[in-house]
Design an enzyme around this catalytic site. Structure first.
Site, PDB file in Angstrom:
ATOM      1  N   TYR A 173      31.913  47.758  52.613  1.00 31.13           N
ATOM      2  CA  TYR A 173      32.829  48.169  53.676  1.00 31.13           C
ATOM      3  C   TYR A 173      34.070  48.759  53.030  1.00 31.13           C
ATOM      4  O   TYR A 173      34.672  48.131  52.148  1.00 31.13           O
ATOM      5  CB  TYR A 173      33.227  46.976  54.566  1.00 31.13           C
ATOM      6  CG  TYR A 173      34.291  47.368  55.568  1.00 31.13           C
ATOM      7  CD1 TYR A 173      33.944  48.030  56.742  1.00 31.13           C
ATOM      8  CD2 TYR A 173      35.636  47.127  55.320  1.00 31.13           C
ATOM      9  CE1 TYR A 173      34.920  48.443  57.642  1.00 31.13           C
ATOM     10  CE2 TYR A 173      36.618  47.534  56.219  1.00 31.13           C
ATOM     11  CZ  TYR A 173      36.253  48.190  57.370  1.00 31.13           C
ATOM     12  OH  TYR A 173      37.223  48.601  58.253  1.00 31.13           O
ATOM     13  N   LYS A 296      45.762  45.091  52.068  1.00 30.57           N
ATOM     14  CA  LYS A 296      45.798  43.748  52.675  1.00 30.57           C
ATOM     15  C   LYS A 296      46.924  42.806  52.201  1.00 30.57           C
ATOM     16  O   LYS A 296      47.932  42.713  52.862  1.00 30.57           O
ATOM     17  CB  LYS A 296      44.428  43.099  52.557  1.00 30.57           C
ATOM     18  CG  LYS A 296      43.406  43.859  53.429  1.00 30.57           C
ATOM     19  CD  LYS A 296      42.341  42.973  54.004  1.00 30.57           C
ATOM     20  CE  LYS A 296      41.687  43.612  55.200  1.00 30.57           C
ATOM     21  NZ  LYS A 296      40.637  44.593  54.862  1.00 30.57           N
TER      22      LYS A 296
HETATM   23  C1  LIG Z   1      40.145  45.960  55.217  1.00 32.06           C
HETATM   24  C2  LIG Z   1      39.485  46.780  54.184  1.00 32.06           C
HETATM   25  C3  LIG Z   1      39.614  48.182  54.168  1.00 32.06           C
HETATM   26  C4  LIG Z   1      40.338  48.948  55.258  1.00 32.06           C
HETATM   27  O1  LIG Z   1      41.689  48.636  55.328  1.00 32.06           O
HETATM   28  P1  LIG Z   1      42.515  49.010  56.664  1.00 32.06           P
HETATM   29  O2  LIG Z   1      43.925  48.679  56.304  1.00 32.06           O
HETATM   30  O3  LIG Z   1      41.966  48.146  57.745  1.00 32.06           O
HETATM   31  O4  LIG Z   1      42.308  50.450  56.918  1.00 32.06           O
HETATM   32  C5  LIG Z   1      39.008  48.885  53.149  1.00 32.06           C
HETATM   33  N1  LIG Z   1      38.331  48.249  52.181  1.00 32.06           N
HETATM   34  C6  LIG Z   1      38.186  46.917  52.157  1.00 32.06           C
HETATM   35  C7  LIG Z   1      37.438  46.264  51.040  1.00 32.06           C
HETATM   36  C8  LIG Z   1      38.739  46.135  53.165  1.00 32.06           C
HETATM   37  O5  LIG Z   1      38.565  44.808  53.166  1.00 32.06           O
END
Ligand SMILES: *Cc1c(COP(=O)(O)O)cnc(C)c1O
Length: 448
Positions: A173, A296
């Site tokens: 993801y 994050k």
């Molecule tokens: C959450 C996440 C994203 C996307 O980040 P957003 O700030 O929600 O756009 C991309 N890669 C990984 C591994 C994630 O956990």
């Protein structure tokens, strides 16, 4: 305050259910802002016709969320895996308050400022190897888009314009934007919804055993000429279902990238900043990617900020007398000064408070406390790494209903796919952590 009058607008559709219905019958009437605003809100990943009404949060403190009706939930998710220092840490508040008084934001085109440059040099110092060139953005998906653009333009600039594809992995993801969706798991991701609109990249199983490894190298033999980069989340594929792989897999990827002249992009948006037990997951494999993406927990879960960090050989491919060789990207809120101040304060806390020791203690508790779920009917696997605890079920027929049962236990846990998981704040008090693991055991015991 009442809602603004808009006599010429058609009445908004009523929410699918009245808010009172979703919470227990004892809950009082929801506040006016909730009643008036909810019909105008579109929620993420929700079938708005049937989703339970969202909870109304009023305030937060460390690992807890207070609701407007007076209930208090222990947060097992840390605000989508971000709030590593717990909510409302005074050091972060002080840093943001001070920055707010001097300069909340200024454009980053042709101008720089102390919070961003301090953050860049600190990230360089703490990241492994020579990852030394930081490009700031405002969300994880965009940080991955920038990494993909870097990898594509790297080839254009170095005279290999046919090498534009990514090699990504099943279970992966990397975000919700159109480009990042195209490197997500094709089945679990949203490929089936968007079909031909998405770019075609190559998605393979991770090289985890002999068969998948030889298939992986065969794939590279066939496709390396059209590939620019390998992209993966190191050690844990988060949104794909908290799937773990060993550090050896990452060493295989590094070796493959070197052998076939590919860039290795590690998406540490979830794993970065201590979540897997080390500051960055790639440290456990002792490898350095060519590009890393962070977001994050970068600001300790307080503000939106992301970074794409490249090594010198990537950056140098963009240095040229040809203006077309520049990286053409620049979000309006790039390197927002408040967010950078926040991230600097978050990095201070990793230095001054025992975060990694707290992660180790959480790992020990999760390992012991979740183990007893293994023998419950319907449980397929229990796994723990750092401050990530996962109970995988055979199937979850109704994740919304399961979430409601956790709310009734006063915990905020969001099951998805077939997993119930915890990613708590590293500062969570032991009692709150016990409350979370006990709730999982109790709810899953009653399920079957
Ligand atoms: C959450 C996440 C994203 C996307 O980040 P957003 O700030 O929600 O756009 C991309 N890669 C990984 C591994 C994630 O956990």
């Amino acid at each position: 305050m009442s809602a603004p009058q808009k006599p010429h607008m058609p009445a908004p559709p009523a929410p699918a259910r009245q808010p009172e219905q979703a919470t227990a019958s004892s809950s009082p009437v929801m506040p006016d802002w909730y009643q008036q605003g909810l019909p105008h809100i579109w929620l993420p990943y929700s079938q708005m016709k049937t989703a339970p009404a969202p909870l109304a949060a009023r305030s937060t403190h460390n690992a807890r969320i207070q609701l407007t009706d007076g209930r208090e939930l222990v947060d097992g998710v840390a605000a989508w895996w971000t709030a590593c220092h717990g909510y409302n840490h005074p050091h972060i508040r002080a840093a943001v308050t001070a920055q707010l008084g001097t300069m909340p934001h200024v454009m980053f085109g042709g101008m720089v400022h102390e919070p961003a440059l301090r953050l860049a040099s600190r990230l360089y110092a703490m990241l492994p190897g020579d990852l030394d060139r930081v490009f700031f953005t405002d969300s994880g998906s965009v940080a991955v888009e920038v990494a993909m653009k870097m990898a594509i333009q790297y080839r254009l600039n170095t005279g290999e314009p046919k090498r534009t594809k990514m090699l990504a992995f099943k279970g992966g993801y990397h975000g919700d934007t159109l480009a990042t969706m195209s490197v997500c798991d094709p089945e679990e991701g949203m490929h089936h919804l968007y079909g031909d609109v998405l770019a075609h990249h190559i998605i393979a199983p991770l090289p985890q055993d002999e068969d998948s490894t030889s298939a992986f190298f065969q794939l590279l033999d066939e496709h390396a000429h059209e590939l620019t980069a390998i992209i993966t989340e190191p050690l844990v594929q988060g949104a794909g279902g908290m799937l773990f792989h060993s550090p050896a897999v990452l060493r295989t990827l590094r070796e493959a990238a070197d052998r076939y002249g590919l860039l290795l992009i590690l998406d540490e948006i979830f794993t970065g900043f201590g979540r897997t037990g080390t500051m960055f997951a790639c440290e456990q494999a002792n490898i350095v990617p060519d590009i890393i993406t962070l977001s994050k927990a970068l600001t300790g879960g307080t503000m939106a900020l992301a970074a794409t960090v490249a090594r010198p050989h990537v950056f140098e491919a963009f240095l040229s007398d040809n203006a077309d060789h520049a990286l053409m990207h620049g979000p309006t809120f790039m390197a927002n000064a408040l967010a950078c101040a926040c991230a600097n304060a978050s990095l201070d806390l990793f230095e001054t408070e025992p975060r990694l020791a707290q992660v180790a203690a959480i790992q020990a508790h999760l390992t012991e406390a979740l183990e007893r779920c293994r023998t419950l009917p319907g449980v397929k696997d229990v796994r723990v790494l750092g401050a990530i605890g996962v109970v995988e079920l055979e199937t979850i027929a109704n994740p919304d209903a399961l979430r409601q049962r956790f709310i009734a236990e006063n915990v905020w846990i969001r099951p998805f796919r077939s997993i119930v998981y915890l990613t708590p704040a590293f500062t969570i008090p032991p009692d709150d952590l016990h409350t979370l693991t006990d709730a999982i055991y109790r709810v899953l015991s009653a399920e079957n």
